[in-house]
Scaffold this motif. Structure first.
Motif, mmCIF file in Angstrom:
data_model
loop_
_atom_site.group_PDB
_atom_site.id
_atom_site.type_symbol
_atom_site.label_atom_id
_atom_site.label_comp_id
_atom_site.label_asym_id
_atom_site.label_seq_id
_atom_site.Cartn_x
_atom_site.Cartn_y
_atom_site.Cartn_z
ATOM 1 N N UNK B 37 0.897 -1.350 -0.025
ATOM 2 C CA UNK B 37 0.044 0.037 0.240
ATOM 3 C C UNK B 37 0.853 1.429 0.145
ATOM 4 N N UNK B 38 0.205 2.413 -0.312
ATOM 5 C CA UNK B 38 0.830 3.470 -0.466
ATOM 6 C C UNK B 38 0.376 4.533 -1.240
ATOM 7 N N UNK B 39 0.645 5.928 -1.114
ATOM 8 C CA UNK B 39 0.117 6.899 -2.051
ATOM 9 C C UNK B 39 0.605 6.947 -3.389
ATOM 10 N N UNK B 40 0.048 7.633 -4.179
ATOM 11 C CA UNK B 40 0.502 7.830 -5.728
ATOM 12 C C UNK B 40 1.945 8.017 -5.665
ATOM 13 N N UNK B 41 2.660 7.402 -6.343
ATOM 14 C CA UNK B 41 4.021 7.973 -6.348
ATOM 15 C C UNK B 41 5.028 7.517 -5.342
ATOM 16 N N UNK B 42 4.372 6.380 -4.334
ATOM 17 C CA UNK B 42 5.022 5.808 -3.271
ATOM 18 C C UNK B 42 6.101 4.992 -3.780
ATOM 19 N N UNK B 43 6.099 4.338 -4.958
ATOM 20 C CA UNK B 43 6.785 3.454 -5.566
ATOM 21 C C UNK B 43 6.299 2.018 -5.697
ATOM 22 N N UNK B 44 4.967 1.845 -5.632
ATOM 23 C CA UNK B 44 4.685 0.753 -5.557
ATOM 24 C C UNK B 44 4.724 -0.181 -6.875
ATOM 25 N N UNK B 45 4.436 0.572 -8.036
ATOM 26 C CA UNK B 45 4.439 0.036 -9.258
ATOM 27 C C UNK B 45 5.964 -0.234 -9.697
ATOM 28 N N UNK B 46 6.879 0.682 -9.225
ATOM 29 C CA UNK B 46 8.295 0.420 -9.302
ATOM 30 C C UNK B 46 8.831 -1.001 -8.618
ATOM 31 N N UNK B 47 8.316 -0.907 -7.738
ATOM 32 C CA UNK B 47 8.685 -2.372 -6.794
ATOM 33 C C UNK B 47 8.072 -3.533 -7.582
ATOM 34 N N UNK B 48 7.053 -3.397 -7.996
ATOM 35 C CA UNK B 48 6.412 -4.500 -8.954
ATOM 36 C C UNK B 48 7.292 -4.746 -10.190
ATOM 37 N N UNK B 49 7.597 -3.709 -10.653
ATOM 38 C CA UNK B 49 8.360 -3.753 -11.966
ATOM 39 C C UNK B 49 9.853 -4.603 -11.493
ATOM 40 N N UNK B 50 10.471 -4.344 -10.345
ATOM 41 C CA UNK B 50 11.567 -4.667 -9.803
ATOM 42 C C UNK B 50 11.487 -6.051 -9.664
ATOM 43 N N UNK B 51 10.244 -6.734 -9.046
ATOM 44 C CA UNK B 51 9.997 -8.105 -8.777
ATOM 45 C C UNK B 51 9.996 -8.775 -10.249
ATOM 46 N N UNK B 52 9.345 -8.307 -11.021
ATOM 47 C CA UNK B 52 9.246 -8.837 -12.340
ATOM 48 C C UNK B 52 10.144 -8.977 -13.422
ATOM 49 N N UNK B 53 11.288 -8.154 -12.915
ATOM 50 C CA UNK B 53 12.521 -8.103 -13.900
ATOM 51 C C UNK B 53 12.602 -7.016 -14.752
ATOM 52 N N UNK B 54 11.529 -6.142 -14.868
ATOM 53 C CA UNK B 54 11.535 -5.176 -15.785
ATOM 54 C C UNK B 54 12.513 -4.014 -15.635
ATOM 55 N N UNK B 55 12.520 -3.878 -14.183
ATOM 56 C CA UNK B 55 13.635 -3.060 -13.656
ATOM 57 C C UNK B 55 14.661 -4.168 -13.144
#
Ligand SMILES: Nc1ncnc2c1ncn2[C@@H]1O[C@H](COP(=O)(O)OP(=O)(O)O)[C@@H](O)[C@H]1O
Ligand SMILES: [Mg+2]
Lengths: 259, 281
Positions: B37-55
């Motif tokens: 959880x977290x506000x918009x811009x907190x980094x949720x999507x980025x963490x998802x990308x990192x887990x999925x290898x896109x980062x």
């Protein structure tokens, strides 16, 4: 919004069961024959002796004649009139339109050209009506066409429904913010200006996300791809395709020899 | 050992100075269902990308630390190897439609075709996946004719059908009504019980409290707090940091401030709130 994204009509017929490449070859062969065989009535013969019966046996006669009469005929008819009037050949005037003459020769010439074009468009209409684009692409991919290439072709074919779906979403969003999309056409046309931005620039930004999305589903995986569809092919069809190629070569030969 | 290990992960997108993720450390067990959880811009999507290898494989930029899943490091794998194990759905379902398919059935089969699953197995697996997310009746529709919520279900299904070991979902219910969202949560819960590891960025705290095993709260790219859903969602720390939690929790918190709420813990659901407020009289 319409659910139909392709011309394809699902039916259980001989024509539908043919391999997509066979149908593609057939369409090309019919077009070449109609254009190059040096007999005046060839296109008409191809149309009524091959294309129309195929549409009947393919159980798509109704859809085919709808397309032929409502879409192809008007376009080809226009072409016929133009050529009959503007082609400066022949002596025997059959029709006069201000300073333009249609002569027996120019009418005959225009008719043959129109018939050829008619055959060309209707052969491919028949092909599209009886062939699922995904099946065509899977078949061509299986034969060695790069999958990236098929992806580009298919996704280009889908751009219109995609744009439509997105425009609907944007209109809904703009309307909920008070944009007028329901009054007179001109007013609306002006008011829809703000739609262009998101529609176009949105697409560019979205390319990146779509690229990740298909990547996430193994699009660039090195493994050999499979296909949901079983695409029939047989020795018979292969022979048929080569015969069609031979027919094309023969027609071209006859054309050269005749002239 | 944990199935997912994120160690000292700091990441900034290209041409940005402020890292989108800072010093993230996270261990997730196999079969665990973790909500982000977290506000918009907190980094949720980025963490998802990192887990999925896109980062870092797709998004370049500056990366420190590492992401490990199933004993492998994302930086040492290729993206296509990684995505065989880790499935990701995006925030925007529209952009996940492959654009290469004419029906939902074909759309869901797309990933399986790409990784070379035999035809008969594709059909069986697509049917199963359609049943799991309850969208059998959409199978013949065009993906473009669907509502946002339906598209989200299709996106989820087209990843589930690949049977990833780790499922990463970025706001998978954002365009669904509450009932639809609850169904998705409950389907995901079931998958986790069967051993799939799930990370889900979400806002619907009531369902998180009910279905998730753990909540990780992100703020400005850092983990602010993590723990059991109830503890995190009712904590003062989250409240002080301006997290939007369930209105039942907020109402009870206000009641507690005025000395009306006497129970030890704050409620996260309607039922608990009703019970607690009922006791006030
Ligand atoms: N593609 C990108 N390029 C540069 N910065 C980005 C990109 N995507 C996200 N960011 C930035 O990274 C930060 C975290 O964003 P994001 O992970 O999308 O947060 P959330 O999903 O929690 O809303 C934000 O400051 C955002 O502006
Ligand atoms: Mg996000």
């Amino acid at each position: 919004m319409s659910d139909r994204l392709s011309f394809h009509v699902q039916r259980d017929s001989f024509l539908h069961r043919l391999n997509p490449l066979t149908k593609l070859t057939l369409a090309f062969a019919l077009v070449v024959v109609a254009f190059v065989l040096p007999f005046y009535w060839t296109p008409i013969f191809v149309l009524f002796a091959v294309i129309v019966p195929l549409s009947v046996s393919g159980k798509i006669f109704r859809e085919f004649s709808w397309a032929a009469l409502r879409l192809i005929l008007p376009a080809v008819g226009f072409l016929f009139v133009m050529q009959a009037l503007f082609q400066p050949i022949g002596e025997q005037v059959v029709f006069k339109f201000y300073f333009l003459d249609a002569t027996t020769e120019s009418v005959a010439y225009a008719f043959r050209n129109a018939a050829r074009i008619f055959v060309m468009i209707s052969a491919f209409t028949l092909f599209l009506l009886s062939t699922h684009p995904s099946e065509l692409m899977s078949d061509l991919t299986r034969r060695g066409l790069p999958s990236q290439f098929s992806y580009v072709v298919i996704s280009t074919l889908q751009i219109i429904p995609q744009m439509q779906a997105k425009a609907n979403a944007i209109i809904a969003a703009q309307r909920s913010r008070g944009l007028d999309t329901e009054s007179s056409f001109l007013k609306r046309a002006g008011a829809l200006g703000p739609l262009v931005g998101p529609l176009v620039f949105g697409s560019l930004v979205e390319v990146e996300e779509r690229a990740i999305a298909i990547e996430a589903r193994g699009f660039t995986s090195k493994r050999a791809k499979t296909s949901l569809y079983e695409i029939a092919d047989s020795k018979f069809e292969s022979v048929l395709r080569w015969s069609l190629v031979a027919l094309v070569v023969l027609s071209i030969g006859l054309n050269l020899w005749h002239s | 050992m944990a199935f997912v290990n994120v160690r000292n992960l700091t990441y900034a997108y290209p041409l940005t100075k402020q890292p989108a993720l800072q010093d993230i450390n996270l261990q997730i067990e196999e079969g665990e269902f973790v909500a982000l959880i977290g506000a918009n811009g907190a980094g949720k999507s980025t963490l998802c990308y990192a887990l999925a290898g896109f980062v870092p494989h797709f998004f370049k930029g500056e990366l420190q630390g590492e992401v490990e899943a199933d004993g492998k490091l994302s930086s040492q794998s290729t993206l296509s190897e990684w995505t065989l194990n880790v499935g990701l759905t995006f925030q925007n379902p529209f952009n996940q439609i492959s654009g290469a398919k004419y029906t939902v059935f074909e759309e869901i089969a797309f990933g399986l075709e790409n990784i070379g699953v035999p035809r008969e197995e594709i059909k069986v697996r697509v049917e199963e996946a359609l049943a799991l997310t309850d969208i059998r009746e959409l199978a013949r529709r065009s993906p473009y004719s669907l509502s946002g919520g339906q598209q989200q279900r299709v996106a989820l299904t087209s990843i589930l059908v690949m049977r990833p070991k780790l499922l990463v979902l970025d706001e998978p219910t954002s365009q669904m009504d509450p009932v639809g969202a609850k169904e998705v949560f409950s389907a995901v819960r079931k998958l986790a019980q069967e051993g799939m590891t799930v990370v889900m960025a979400e806002h619907k705290t009531e369902w998180i409290a009910r279905f998730a095993d753990r909540v990780v709260a992100l703020k400005e790219g850092r983990i602010l707090m993590q723990g059991a859903p109830r503890e995190v969602l009712t904590s003062d720390l989250l409240f002080e940091n301006g997290f939007g939690v369930s209105r039942y929790t907020s109402a009870a918190r206000e009641a507690r401030r005025r000395g009306l709420w006497t129970k030890k813990s704050l409620p996260v659901s309607l039922d608990e709130a009703a019970e607690g407020f009922g006791a006030i009289r």
